[in-house]
Design a protein around this motif. Structure first.
Motif, PDB file in Angstrom:
ATOM      1  N   ASN A 130      57.146  35.133  21.433  1.00  0.00           N
ATOM      2  CA  ASN A 130      57.377  33.955  22.274  1.00  0.00           C
ATOM      3  C   ASN A 130      57.085  34.272  23.731  1.00  0.00           C
ATOM      4  O   ASN A 130      57.493  35.315  24.249  1.00  0.00           O
ATOM      5  N   LYS A 131      56.346  33.366  24.391  1.00  0.00           N
ATOM      6  CA  LYS A 131      56.067  33.473  25.820  1.00  0.00           C
ATOM      7  C   LYS A 131      56.214  32.092  26.445  1.00  0.00           C
ATOM      8  O   LYS A 131      55.734  31.095  25.893  1.00  0.00           O
ATOM      9  N   GLU A 132      56.865  32.037  27.609  1.00  0.00           N
ATOM     10  CA  GLU A 132      57.072  30.765  28.293  1.00  0.00           C
ATOM     11  C   GLU A 132      56.870  30.923  29.789  1.00  0.00           C
ATOM     12  O   GLU A 132      57.223  31.956  30.360  1.00  0.00           O
ATOM     13  N   ASP A 133      56.314  29.889  30.414  1.00  0.00           N
ATOM     14  CA  ASP A 133      56.198  29.833  31.864  1.00  0.00           C
ATOM     15  C   ASP A 133      56.740  28.489  32.326  1.00  0.00           C
ATOM     16  O   ASP A 133      56.225  27.436  31.954  1.00  0.00           O
ATOM     17  N   HIS A 134      57.819  28.535  33.144  1.00  0.00           N
ATOM     18  CA  HIS A 134      58.483  27.326  33.604  1.00  0.00           C
ATOM     19  C   HIS A 134      58.183  27.020  35.071  1.00  0.00           C
ATOM     20  O   HIS A 134      58.845  26.159  35.658  1.00  0.00           O
ATOM     21  N   SER A 135      57.232  27.703  35.655  1.00  0.00           N
ATOM     22  CA  SER A 135      56.942  27.535  37.082  1.00  0.00           C
ATOM     23  C   SER A 135      55.779  26.602  37.333  1.00  0.00           C
ATOM     24  O   SER A 135      55.351  26.432  38.461  1.00  0.00           O
ATOM     25  N   LYS A 137      47.982  30.348  32.596  1.00  0.00           N
ATOM     26  CA  LYS A 137      48.884  31.068  31.714  1.00  0.00           C
ATOM     27  C   LYS A 137      48.532  30.982  30.229  1.00  0.00           C
ATOM     28  O   LYS A 137      48.769  31.934  29.476  1.00  0.00           O
ATOM     29  N   LEU A 138      47.989  29.854  29.785  1.00  0.00           N
ATOM     30  CA  LEU A 138      47.831  29.657  28.348  1.00  0.00           C
ATOM     31  C   LEU A 138      46.931  30.707  27.716  1.00  0.00           C
ATOM     32  O   LEU A 138      47.270  31.287  26.675  1.00  0.00           O
ATOM     33  N   GLY A 139      45.779  30.980  28.332  1.00  0.00           N
ATOM     34  CA  GLY A 139      44.868  31.972  27.771  1.00  0.00           C
ATOM     35  C   GLY A 139      45.494  33.357  27.682  1.00  0.00           C
ATOM     36  O   GLY A 139      45.308  34.075  26.694  1.00  0.00           O
ATOM     37  N   VAL A 140      46.273  33.708  28.687  1.00  0.00           N
ATOM     38  CA  VAL A 140      46.954  35.011  28.693  1.00  0.00           C
ATOM     39  C   VAL A 140      47.968  35.088  27.558  1.00  0.00           C
ATOM     40  O   VAL A 140      48.031  36.077  26.816  1.00  0.00           O
ATOM     41  N   PHE A 141      48.773  34.042  27.419  1.00  0.00           N
ATOM     42  CA  PHE A 141      49.790  34.021  26.372  1.00  0.00           C
ATOM     43  C   PHE A 141      49.156  34.071  24.982  1.00  0.00           C
ATOM     44  O   PHE A 141      49.647  34.772  24.082  1.00  0.00           O
TER      45      PHE A 141
END
Length: 229
Positions: free
Chosen positions: A27-32, A39-43
Motif C-alpha cells: 500500500n502507498k498513499e499520497d495525501h498532499s 506520484k502514481l507512476g512511482v507507486f
C-alpha cells in the motif's frame, strides 16, 4: 482468490495497493496532492517490483471509475489500461462512491435500516452523491445534487442516513435533520478497493480495455431545486 493491483486517483489523494487472496500486501498513499502525475507512476513501479520480487503474478487491475476529478481519473485509467495491455491482465472498474462506503461499513456501528450517502465535493453547495443500503444496493442513482434542506428529506424522514466523503462536511448544517449523521475523514483509498474488486472478479465483470472510460463529474447534471412562487 486472486492478486489484484488497485489504483485510486478520483480525488486529490493518490493511492496504489496490491491485494492477494483478499488481503492487502502492499500500500502507498499520497495525501498532499493532487500529485497524480508525479506520484502514481512511482507507486505503480514500486508495486510491480514488490510482486515481481516475490514471484506473485497479477490477475487483474482494478481502477476507481468515478465520479471524480477529470484529470485524476484520466491519469488513473490510462495507467490501469497500460498495465493491462502490457501484462495481459483483466480490467476491473470500482465506482468511487461505493468505495467510499467500504471503510464506513467495516469500521462504524450503523443501524440495520440505515442508508449510506457518500458525497464528492463540487462547487458551491453542489455535491455528487449516491444512496445505498448496507449491502451496497443502489437505492438512488448517483447524481449531482444542489444541497438544501429538502433534497434528502424523503429518506431522512423514514430512516437514519449517514453522510460521508469530502462533500459531506459542507452539507450537514444545511441538511439539519435528526436522522442525518456525518462521518468525517472518509476518503477513497486503493487499500479499501479489495472487497469490491474481488466481487467483480468472481462475477467476471471485466471491462473492455480498449473502450472503457470513467464517469467524470461533467457527466452529471445538477438537479437544481425548484423555487416556489
Amino acid at each position: 482468490m486472486s492478486c489484484i493491483l488497485h489504483i485510486e486517483t478520483s480525488t486529490a489523494v493518490c493511492s496504489v495497493a496490491v491485494s492477494q487472496d483478499g488481503a492487502v500486501i502492499f500500500n502507498k498513499e499520497d495525501h498532499s496532492g493532487p500529485n497524480h502525475a508525479v506520484k502514481l507512476g512511482v507507486f505503480v513501479d514500486e508495486a510491480l517490483s514488490y510482486t515481481d520480487n516475490h514471484g506473485i503474478p497479477f490477475d487483474a487491475v482494478a481502477v476507481s471509475c468515478g465520479p471524480g476529478s477529470y484529470t485524476g481519473l484520466r491519469i488513473g485509467v490510462s495507467m490501469a489500461k497500460g498495465i493491462c495491455y502490457a501484462r495481459h491482465l483483466k480490467l476491473l472498474a470500482v465506482p468511487t462512491l461505493e468505495l467510499l462506503a467500504v471503510p464506513v461499513l467495516l469500521q462504524e456501528e450503523i443501524e440495520e435500516n440505515a442508508l449510506l450517502c457518500p458525497m464528492l465535493d463540487a462547487r458551491r453547495m453542489e455535491v455528487y452523491a449516491g444512496i445505498y443500503d448496507r449491502a451496497l444496493h443502489e437505492i438512488r442513482q448517483v447524481q449531482a445534487d444542489v444541497v438544501d434542506s429538502e433534497v434528502y428529506k424523503g429518506f431522512l424522514d423514514r430512516q437514519p442516513v449517514y453522510f460521508f466523503g469530502n462533500g459531506a462536511c459542507k452539507s450537514i448544517d444545511t441538511i439539519a435533520h435528526p436522522n442525518a449523521h456525518i462521518i468525517k475523514g472518509v476518503e477513497p483509498l486503493a487499500r479499501n478497493m479489495c472487497p469490491l474488486a474481488e466481487k467483480r472478479m468472481a462475477l467476471e465483470r471485466f471491462e473492455d480495455i480498449a473502450y472503457f472510460v470513467p464517469f467524470y463529474l461533467k457527466d452529471f447534471v445538477a438537479k437544481t431545486p425548484k423555487r416556489r412562487l
